[in-house]
Design a protein around this motif. Sequence first.
Motif, PDB file in Angstrom:
ATOM      1  N   ASP A 144      -2.759   4.066   2.698  1.00 24.25           N
ATOM      2  CA  ASP A 144      -3.479   4.744   1.617  1.00 24.25           C
ATOM      3  C   ASP A 144      -3.366   3.882   0.362  1.00 24.25           C
ATOM      4  O   ASP A 144      -2.356   3.902  -0.333  1.00 24.25           O
ATOM      5  N   GLN A 145      -4.434   3.134   0.079  1.00 20.70           N
ATOM      6  CA  GLN A 145      -4.419   2.216  -1.058  1.00 20.70           C
ATOM      7  C   GLN A 145      -4.723   2.927  -2.372  1.00 20.70           C
ATOM      8  O   GLN A 145      -4.319   2.459  -3.439  1.00 20.70           O
ATOM      9  N   GLN A 146      -5.405   4.050  -2.307  1.00 20.12           N
ATOM     10  CA  GLN A 146      -5.797   4.752  -3.523  1.00 20.12           C
ATOM     11  C   GLN A 146      -4.701   5.727  -3.975  1.00 20.12           C
ATOM     12  O   GLN A 146      -3.912   6.214  -3.159  1.00 20.12           O
ATOM     13  N   LYS A 148      -4.390   9.217  -6.418  1.00 21.35           N
ATOM     14  CA  LYS A 148      -5.057  10.259  -7.187  1.00 21.35           C
ATOM     15  C   LYS A 148      -4.074  10.837  -8.191  1.00 21.35           C
ATOM     16  O   LYS A 148      -2.891  11.012  -7.887  1.00 21.35           O
ATOM     17  N   THR A 188      -9.013   8.747 -10.097  1.00 17.28           N
ATOM     18  CA  THR A 188      -8.536   8.025  -8.923  1.00 17.28           C
ATOM     19  C   THR A 188      -8.466   6.534  -9.235  1.00 17.28           C
ATOM     20  O   THR A 188      -9.415   5.970  -9.793  1.00 17.28           O
ATOM     21  N   TRP A 189      -7.356   5.927  -8.886  1.00 16.61           N
ATOM     22  CA  TRP A 189      -7.224   4.473  -8.994  1.00 16.61           C
ATOM     23  C   TRP A 189      -7.427   3.870  -7.613  1.00 16.61           C
ATOM     24  O   TRP A 189      -6.820   4.315  -6.636  1.00 16.61           O
ATOM     25  N   ASP A 190      -8.273   2.855  -7.522  1.00 14.56           N
ATOM     26  CA  ASP A 190      -8.621   2.260  -6.239  1.00 14.56           C
ATOM     27  C   ASP A 190      -7.569   1.314  -5.687  1.00 14.56           C
ATOM     28  O   ASP A 190      -7.735   0.764  -4.589  1.00 14.56           O
ATOM     29  N   GLY A 191      -6.512   1.074  -6.407  1.00 11.38           N
ATOM     30  CA  GLY A 191      -5.463   0.189  -5.905  1.00 11.38           C
ATOM     31  C   GLY A 191      -5.756  -1.280  -6.092  1.00 11.38           C
ATOM     32  O   GLY A 191      -5.138  -2.118  -5.413  1.00 11.38           O
ATOM     33  N   LEU A 192      -6.680  -1.621  -7.020  1.00 10.46           N
ATOM     34  CA  LEU A 192      -7.035  -3.017  -7.288  1.00 10.46           C
ATOM     35  C   LEU A 192      -6.512  -3.419  -8.661  1.00 10.46           C
ATOM     36  O   LEU A 192      -6.466  -2.599  -9.587  1.00 10.46           O
ATOM     37  N   PRO A 198      -6.489  -6.324  -4.052  1.00  6.38           N
ATOM     38  CA  PRO A 198      -5.592  -5.214  -3.692  1.00  6.38           C
ATOM     39  C   PRO A 198      -4.153  -5.532  -4.110  1.00  6.38           C
ATOM     40  O   PRO A 198      -3.676  -6.657  -3.934  1.00  6.38           O
TER      41      PRO A 198
END
Length: 260
Positions: A144-146, A148, A188-192, A198
């Motif tokens: 789970d890269q994102q 919330k 939400t943060w996309d993890g980038l 990433p």
Amino acid sequence: MSLINPLSGAASPQSTQSSPSQVQSNNAGTGSNQVSKESPVLDPMRLQTEQAVPEQKGQELTQEDFFALLSQQLSMQDPFKPVENDQMIAQMASFSTVDGIAKLNEEILNLNSTMTSSQALQASGLVGQKVLIPSGTGHVSAEDQQVKAVVTAPEQIEEITVRVEDDKGQLVTTFKVDGSAGGNIDFTWDGLNSKGEPVPEGNYSFKASGRVDGESQELAVSTYAHVTSVSLGSATTGAVLNLKGIGGVKLSDVLAVAES
């Protein structure tokens, strides 16, 4: 084998007489300093003669102790000035009250244990779900890269700035969130990172700020975390949720529950 005469109880002469060689060998085996070996059969009898150590009594007074003290008080009182009935009743009522409070405390402890177990059983249904906790730290994993989260604005804010930092406090990226609705705002943060790459697996903290009454102000951030297991905890803490990458958090601190 020596034969015993049943009439006299003396041993037969044939069995009592020993040859000089036998006597000499016996004396040589024992020597001048004879050491008597005690039979192990007598050990249990010897142990019975030892004084038993009395068991230590507890420090709390029991009902038997109270009546013993009451009997001593009655026997030692002045016959011309006996204890009044109301005083006697008051003493007995005081002891009954103390005894009742002690039993009530025991029942409360048992009730707390039962409630803790029941709470942990109910909380086990949260395993595999995501819960919102009052913490600005989120966990990024390979599955789970994102992440919330929710930012709380005291009023309507046109634009909220969110900073993402790694576990060393270094800035990873920043982005904007629309705060025109006010209140609790989901994002939400996309993890980038700032380069669009990433980020590695680990924990990341979120810091939000916005202009309130013309001044920049830090805003509270809450994050969603994945529940991996539930611990029983204690009567004071209650059930504890074990969150992936975050650690344990009390069930009472959970703000909301979301789908995984």
